[in-house]
Design an enzyme around this catalytic site. Structure first.
Site, PDB file in Angstrom:
ATOM      1  N   GLY A  15     -40.457 -28.272  23.464  1.00 18.46           N
ATOM      2  CA  GLY A  15     -40.250 -27.609  24.814  1.00 18.46           C
ATOM      3  C   GLY A  15     -40.629 -26.128  24.507  1.00 18.46           C
ATOM      4  NE  ARG A  19     -32.233 -24.341  30.016  1.00 19.81           N
ATOM      5  CZ  ARG A  19     -31.588 -25.320  29.733  1.00 19.81           C
ATOM      6  NH1 ARG A  19     -30.371 -25.595  30.376  1.00 19.81           N
ATOM      7  NH2 ARG A  19     -31.922 -26.439  29.268  1.00 19.81           N
ATOM      8  CE  LYS A  26     -33.958 -24.750  23.242  1.00 21.69           C
ATOM      9  NZ  LYS A  26     -33.165 -25.266  24.400  1.00 21.69           N
ATOM     10  CB  THR A  82     -36.256 -35.423  26.417  1.00 20.99           C
ATOM     11  OG1 THR A  82     -35.743 -35.909  27.442  1.00 20.99           O
ATOM     12  CG2 THR A  82     -35.974 -33.780  26.079  1.00 20.99           C
ATOM     13  CE1 TYR A 366     -43.755   6.948  -1.199  1.00 21.82           C
ATOM     14  CE2 TYR A 366     -45.382   8.501  -1.852  1.00 21.82           C
ATOM     15  CZ  TYR A 366     -44.926   7.295  -1.557  1.00 21.82           C
ATOM     16  OH  TYR A 366     -45.860   6.249  -1.649  1.00 21.82           O
TER      17      TYR A 366
END
Ligand code: UD1
Ligand code: CA
Length: 471
Positions: A15, A19, A26, A82, A366
């Site tokens: 998926g 949201r 996700k 799903t 450096y």
């Protein structure tokens, strides 16, 4: 001895995770440095399934790239829900008999123990399906569960009536199915719901009517922290972060301020090391024993050996030797290797450089693409000019070299063992061992302090023009 039917597992990770409001899928979002989907896989692995499938879809290539070798990706071309994801997984399983464990990819706190219990309970009950549920004070956003005489009904919040929304028992998205039952039922579900998706949850009612479906209650509610948006992500990560810290503390690490200390999952820390506030230890970082790390230090893929001190500093792919000292305000970049008791101090940046034992780069320097021997001391503001705008070149600094403040080393250049460089010198030619050089460009003027032998001093003297006062 009866052999129990084989176990197959599938993680649903195809998926988008709308949201999250993210350009990244996700399941790719990380918690304590580990992508979400890998927590689900890690929980399943100890159950030793015949197959561990992961349904990938949205950003499939990126998800596949982070999967561990034991996981086998199966592609869900379109994210139709799903139910469709499980249908795709079933097509990759040839066996007729067995148990299918389905795990939503967005429950990073679900433990292996819980999954094991779910499967065991399912086997023992001899039912067609078992679903993991929990009673939550705030069930918002989750499917509500009603169980009655061997039939389980799950209604998504979107479709729920007002009365159903009052139900606190929720579906956690983890299921054990008998293979033949799920195969049949998955073909029967439709997409006649508010978002036109195939809901896996609809199979429970179908299976329940045929061969019973039951619920199994989660014991530790902490595991019910599922991730659907970024506030859930933060909440779940907080729990994982505290678990990691607790494990280190149990192993003998002092963490001064657990609230502000972030240690990723793969980090190792030795005994009696003290981690001070505001410290981030990430990636493949390994810290030895008796070190002091922090405050305000961020180490990624960095090794720190026993007894070293790293304060207010940043490390990226660096290696800090035993008893070495770093900071405050040092930046160690990839390929930095500090020897035992070496020091890189305030406002220094070091890259792709080996600093020998007891050598010091204490202030405002450096140093890049260099090799520094043992016991050298670089004065404040010593800079390696390693890049001419086209190519990088190396600087070699011998044992015991001493550079004055503001020394510029124009690479490629070699400073011989025991040589001294005067303040402000600009070195563009190799300096022989044991000589003192000064100026711009630096030229050799005499022997370095303490390096003069009687013989060589005499020879230098003869070369020197006489002055008026000398007879
Ligand atoms: C689902 C359950 C809900 C439950 C919740 C628990 C359904 C219909 N609902 O809802 O009852 O309370 O999980 O977290 O199952 N996925 C795919 N392919 C798809 C769609 C989703 O692989 O086409 C994956 C997602 O990547 C995710 C998992 O399935 O890892 C769950 O999907 P998600 O959209 O988060 O389901 P929820 O709406 O939370
Ligand atoms: Ca979800």
């Amino acid at each position: 001895m009866s052999q129990s039917p084989p176990l197959f597992a599938v993680v649903l990770a195809g998926g988008k995770g709308t949201r999250m409001r993210s350009n990244r899928a996700k399941v790719l979002h990380t918690l304590c440095g580990v992508p979400m989907v890998n927590y689900a896989i890690e929980a399943i692995t100890p159950l030793l399934p015949e197959k561990l499938l992961v349904v990938v879809g949205h950003q499939a290539e990126k998800v596949e790239a982070i999967l561990p070798p034991e996981a086998e990706p199966v592609l869900q071309k379109e994210q139709l829900g799903t139910g469709d994801a499980v249908r795709v997984a079933l097509a990759a399983i040839e066996e007729e008999e067995g148990i299918l464990l389905v795990v939503n990819g967005d429950g990073p706190l679900i433990s292996g123990r819980t999954l094991g219990e779910l499967v065991e309970r399912h086997r023992a009950a001899g039912v067609g399906a078992t679903v993991l549920v929990a009673e939550l004070p705030d069930p918002a956003g989750l499917g509500r569960v009603a169980e009655d005489a061997g039939v389980v009904r799950i209604v998504e919040e979107r479709e729920a009536s007002e009365a159903e929304r009052e139900i606190n028992l929720v579906n956690l998205g983890l299921y054990a199915f008998e293979l033949p039952e799920i195969r049949d039922a998955i073909e029967e579900i439709g997409a006649d719901n508010s978002d036109g998706e195939l809901y896996l949850t609809d199979v429970l009612e179908i299976i329940g009517r045929r061969s019973r479906a039951v619920t199994y209650r989660l014991k530790d509610l902490e595991e019910a922290n599922l991730v659907n948006d970024r506030s859930h992500l933060a909440r779940a990560e907080e729990i994982l972060r505290r678990r990691i810290l607790d494990a280190h503390m149990r192993n003998g690490v002092t963490v001064r301020d657990p609230v502000s200390t972030h240690i990723e999952a793969g980090v190792e820390i030795g005994r009696d090391t003290v981690v001070l506030p505001g410290t981030f230890l990430r990636g493949d970082t390994k810290i030895g024993a008796d070190c002091v790390i922090g405050p305000s230090t961020d180490l990624l893929d960095t090794v720190v050996e026993d007894g070293a001190r790293v304060e207010h500093s940043v490390g990226r792919g660096a290696h800090v030797g035993p008893e070495a000292s770093v900071g405050p305000y040092a930046y160690l970049r990839p390929g930095t290797l500090l020897g035992p008791e070496a020091k890189v101090g305030a406002y220094c940046e070091v890259k792709n450089t080996r600093v020998g034992a007891r050598s010091k780069v204490p202030h405002l320097s450096y140093v890049g693409d260099a090799e520094i021997g043992a016991g050298a001391n670089l004065g404040a503001g010593t800079i390696t000019a390693n890049y001419d705008g086209v190519k990088k070149s190396r600087t070699s600094i011998g044992d015991g070299v001493f550079t004055g403040i503001n020394t510029n080393l124009i690479a490629p250049v070699t400073i011989g063992e025991g040589a001294y460089l005067g303040a402000g010198s600009v070195v563009n030619k190799n300096i022989p061992p044991g000589k003192l050089a000064v100026g711009m460009p630096a030229r050799v003027i005499r022997n370095a302090p303490g390096k003069a032998t009687a013989e060589s001093a005499e020879a230098e003297d003869r070369k020197r023009p006489r002055t008026e006062t000398e007879g």
